[in-house]
Design a protein around this motif. Structure first.
Motif, mmCIF file in Angstrom:
data_model
loop_
_atom_site.group_PDB
_atom_site.id
_atom_site.type_symbol
_atom_site.label_atom_id
_atom_site.label_comp_id
_atom_site.label_asym_id
_atom_site.label_seq_id
_atom_site.Cartn_x
_atom_site.Cartn_y
_atom_site.Cartn_z
ATOM 1 N N GLY A 157 0.803 -1.206 0.000
ATOM 2 C CA GLY A 157 0.000 0.000 0.000
ATOM 3 C C GLY A 157 0.839 1.259 0.000
ATOM 4 N N PHE A 158 1.942 1.251 0.741
ATOM 5 C CA PHE A 158 2.840 2.407 0.743
ATOM 6 C C PHE A 158 3.511 2.580 -0.620
ATOM 7 N N LEU A 159 3.858 1.473 -1.248
ATOM 8 C CA LEU A 159 4.437 1.557 -2.586
ATOM 9 C C LEU A 159 3.417 2.135 -3.566
ATOM 10 N N TYR A 160 2.177 1.687 -3.449
ATOM 11 C CA TYR A 160 1.118 2.224 -4.307
ATOM 12 C C TYR A 160 0.926 3.720 -4.052
ATOM 13 N N LEU A 161 0.945 4.112 -2.788
ATOM 14 C CA LEU A 161 0.832 5.527 -2.431
ATOM 15 C C LEU A 161 1.913 6.357 -3.121
ATOM 16 N N CYS A 162 3.117 5.830 -3.142
ATOM 17 C CA CYS A 162 4.249 6.600 -3.654
ATOM 18 C C CYS A 162 4.236 6.790 -5.173
ATOM 19 N N ILE A 163 3.475 5.991 -5.906
ATOM 20 C CA ILE A 163 3.487 6.136 -7.364
ATOM 21 C C ILE A 163 2.268 6.906 -7.876
ATOM 22 N N LEU A 164 1.440 7.405 -6.961
ATOM 23 C CA LEU A 164 0.259 8.158 -7.370
ATOM 24 C C LEU A 164 0.617 9.597 -7.752
ATOM 25 N N PRO A 165 -0.234 10.265 -8.539
ATOM 26 C CA PRO A 165 0.001 11.676 -8.864
ATOM 27 C C PRO A 165 -0.295 12.566 -7.667
ATOM 28 N N ALA A 166 0.038 13.837 -7.807
ATOM 29 C CA ALA A 166 -0.224 14.808 -6.743
ATOM 30 C C ALA A 166 -1.695 15.201 -6.719
ATOM 31 N N THR A 167 -2.120 15.725 -5.578
ATOM 32 C CA THR A 167 -3.446 16.316 -5.505
ATOM 33 C C THR A 167 -3.478 17.595 -6.344
ATOM 34 N N VAL A 168 -4.672 18.027 -6.685
ATOM 35 C CA VAL A 168 -4.807 19.276 -7.439
ATOM 36 C C VAL A 168 -5.372 20.368 -6.538
ATOM 37 N N GLN A 169 -6.608 20.159 -6.063
ATOM 38 C CA GLN A 169 -7.268 21.243 -5.353
ATOM 39 C C GLN A 169 -6.546 21.651 -4.080
ATOM 40 N N SER A 170 -6.113 20.679 -3.244
ATOM 41 C CA SER A 170 -5.485 21.059 -1.979
ATOM 42 C C SER A 170 -4.096 21.646 -2.200
ATOM 43 N N ALA A 171 -3.353 21.142 -3.214
ATOM 44 C CA ALA A 171 -2.030 21.706 -3.507
ATOM 45 C C ALA A 171 -2.146 23.169 -3.906
ATOM 46 N N ILE A 172 -3.123 23.469 -4.762
ATOM 47 C CA ILE A 172 -3.320 24.853 -5.206
ATOM 48 C C ILE A 172 -3.867 25.705 -4.069
ATOM 49 N N ALA A 173 -4.786 25.141 -3.288
ATOM 50 C CA ALA A 173 -5.373 25.902 -2.182
ATOM 51 C C ALA A 173 -4.309 26.282 -1.154
ATOM 52 N N PHE A 174 -3.447 25.331 -0.794
ATOM 53 C CA PHE A 174 -2.397 25.628 0.178
ATOM 54 C C PHE A 174 -1.363 26.596 -0.412
ATOM 55 N N THR A 175 -1.054 26.440 -1.697
ATOM 56 C CA THR A 175 -0.121 27.363 -2.350
ATOM 57 C C THR A 175 -0.662 28.786 -2.305
ATOM 58 N N SER A 176 -1.959 28.931 -2.596
ATOM 59 C CA SER A 176 -2.593 30.249 -2.547
ATOM 60 C C SER A 176 -2.604 30.793 -1.124
ATOM 61 N N LEU A 177 -2.952 29.948 -0.159
ATOM 62 C CA LEU A 177 -3.018 30.355 1.239
ATOM 63 C C LEU A 177 -1.654 30.820 1.745
ATOM 64 N N ALA A 178 -0.580 30.184 1.258
ATOM 65 C CA ALA A 178 0.766 30.494 1.724
ATOM 66 C C ALA A 178 1.406 31.656 0.983
ATOM 67 N N GLY A 179 0.772 32.122 -0.100
ATOM 68 C CA GLY A 179 1.354 33.221 -0.870
ATOM 69 C C GLY A 179 2.333 32.756 -1.924
ATOM 70 N N GLY A 180 2.129 31.546 -2.450
ATOM 71 C CA GLY A 180 3.034 31.007 -3.468
ATOM 72 C C GLY A 180 2.612 31.390 -4.876
ATOM 73 N N ASN A 181 3.262 30.764 -5.845
ATOM 74 C CA ASN A 181 3.011 31.020 -7.265
ATOM 75 C C ASN A 181 1.810 30.179 -7.709
ATOM 76 N N VAL A 182 0.622 30.768 -7.639
ATOM 77 C CA VAL A 182 -0.610 30.025 -7.911
ATOM 78 C C VAL A 182 -0.694 29.590 -9.367
ATOM 79 N N ALA A 183 -0.281 30.477 -10.289
ATOM 80 C CA ALA A 183 -0.331 30.132 -11.710
ATOM 81 C C ALA A 183 0.500 28.884 -12.000
ATOM 82 N N ALA A 184 1.702 28.832 -11.445
ATOM 83 C CA ALA A 184 2.557 27.658 -11.635
ATOM 84 C C ALA A 184 1.965 26.437 -10.949
ATOM 85 N N ALA A 185 1.327 26.647 -9.780
ATOM 86 C CA ALA A 185 0.716 25.531 -9.063
ATOM 87 C C ALA A 185 -0.434 24.929 -9.861
ATOM 88 N N VAL A 186 -1.257 25.777 -10.481
ATOM 89 C CA VAL A 186 -2.361 25.286 -11.304
ATOM 90 C C VAL A 186 -1.827 24.425 -12.443
#
Length: 331
Positions: free
Chosen positions: A101-130
């Motif tokens: 299960g951990f191996l399967y976890l490690c080969i999955l893609p990244a999240t979209v909505q939470s990655a962008i939401a946290f990037t925006s919340l932190a003041g990061g580069n939202v355009a690049a995050a999208v």
């Protein structure tokens, strides 16, 4: 009391949502309502980001190839290497399906909505995050099944065009529509930046409630002992800490600015529960899916909690940096 002073209000709200989902998960006719509300919140989030970002910012974000290259390396190279090494090491005598299960976890893609939401919340580069998070999710539909076949000796893993269409419909279409509406909505969004912050947080809270509630309804926590749960939580924390540390070091070593560092950290350290669960239903026998996705479920909750704290810390840093730049410009 000291703990409550350390944790910010949003993190406390996340904990409250997890407890709410544990005792009062969505059931019956309430499930489609929550799913629809979550989808609407995410679509609104992307619409508002599309309306907020200028054409120049989007082009700059999409052309930031060094950032995107590193995020893809973190998602599809660094994570799988760590997963293979951990499964090979197998330091604790637990159900072998947990290591798989951990191996399967490690080969999955990244999240979209939470990655962008946290990037925006932190003041990061939202355009690049999208651009980066969306590309990771789309590529993962094809790359992750290939990695499953390569690293886990599974066959028949194929890209699901329906998932590609779903990603485009729920995420990219609202973003494009929001950007096209800039002549009418751009000024309103610029004057009401707090709305975007509230939308970011609301979408994260809804995802947490929906995902955690589904796990509770399916009775996944009754299938393993407390020792195995603690083992999964500890490994998830260590795994996340290693990836965040490597991404932070690489971002600073390669000369990325603070906004890009934030994007790299949040886009390069996430794993998608939304993609992982449906993909597991296609790739694995029904009898093993529960144990296979348990590490993903726990890792998903931990990454949200940790990133909530980090986003707040980054936000303070970026606000302080902006104030220093403003004072320097006036001097």
């Amino acid at each position: 009391m000291k703990l409550f002073r350390v944790l910010d209000p949003f993190t406390l709200t996340l904990i409250a949502v997890v407890l709410l989902a544990s005792f009062f998960p969505a059931r019956g006719s309430f499930v489609p309502f929550i799913e629809g509300l979550t989808t609407a919140a995410i679509a609104l989030l992307f619409f508002m980001h599309g309306a907020k970002l200028s054409r120049e910012a989007i082009i700059a974000g999409g052309c930031h190839w060094r950032l995107h290259l590193w995020v893809m390396c973190s998602t599809f190279i660094l994570f799988p290497i760590l997963g293979v090494l951990f499964a090979w090491w197998a330091p604790v005598n637990v159900d072998p399906a947990l290591y798989t299960g951990f191996l399967y976890l490690c080969i999955l893609p990244a999240t979209v909505q939470s990655a962008i939401a946290f990037t925006s919340l932190a003041g990061g580069n939202v355009a690049a995050a999208v651009c980066s998070a969306s590309a990771s999710s789309l590529l993962g539909i094809f790359v992750s099944p290939l990695l499953v076949g390569l690293l886990m000796n599974m066959h028949g893993a194929e890209g699901n065009l329906e998932q590609v269409g779903k990603i485009c419909l729920q995420l990219l279409l609202p973003f494009v529509l929001g950007h096209l509406s800039r002549p009418w909505t751009g000024d309103f969004v610029a004057r009401n930046k707090k709305w975007i912050g509230k939308t970011d947080q609301t979408s994260i809270l809804l995802v947490v409630y929906s995902a955690f509630g589904e796990a509770v309804v399916n009775g996944i926590w009754h299938k393993v002992g407390i020792g195995s749960l603690l083992f999964i939580a500890l490994v998830s924390i260590v795994l996340l800490a290693i990836v965040i540390a490597v991404n932070t070091f690489a971002a600073r070593k390669f000369g990325f600015n603070k906004a890009d560092e934030i994007t790299i950290v949040f886009c390069g350290s996430k794993k998608s529960l939304a993609n992982g669960i449906p993909m597991a239903n296609i790739l694995f026998p029904t009898s093993v899916i529960g144990m296979m996705v348990l590490p993903l479920m726990i890792f998903h909750q931990i990454q949200l909690m940790v990133c909530a704290v980090m986003a707040r810390r980054y936000k303070r840093e970026t606000e302080k940096l902006a104030q220093e730049e403003t004072r320097a410009a006036k001097a």
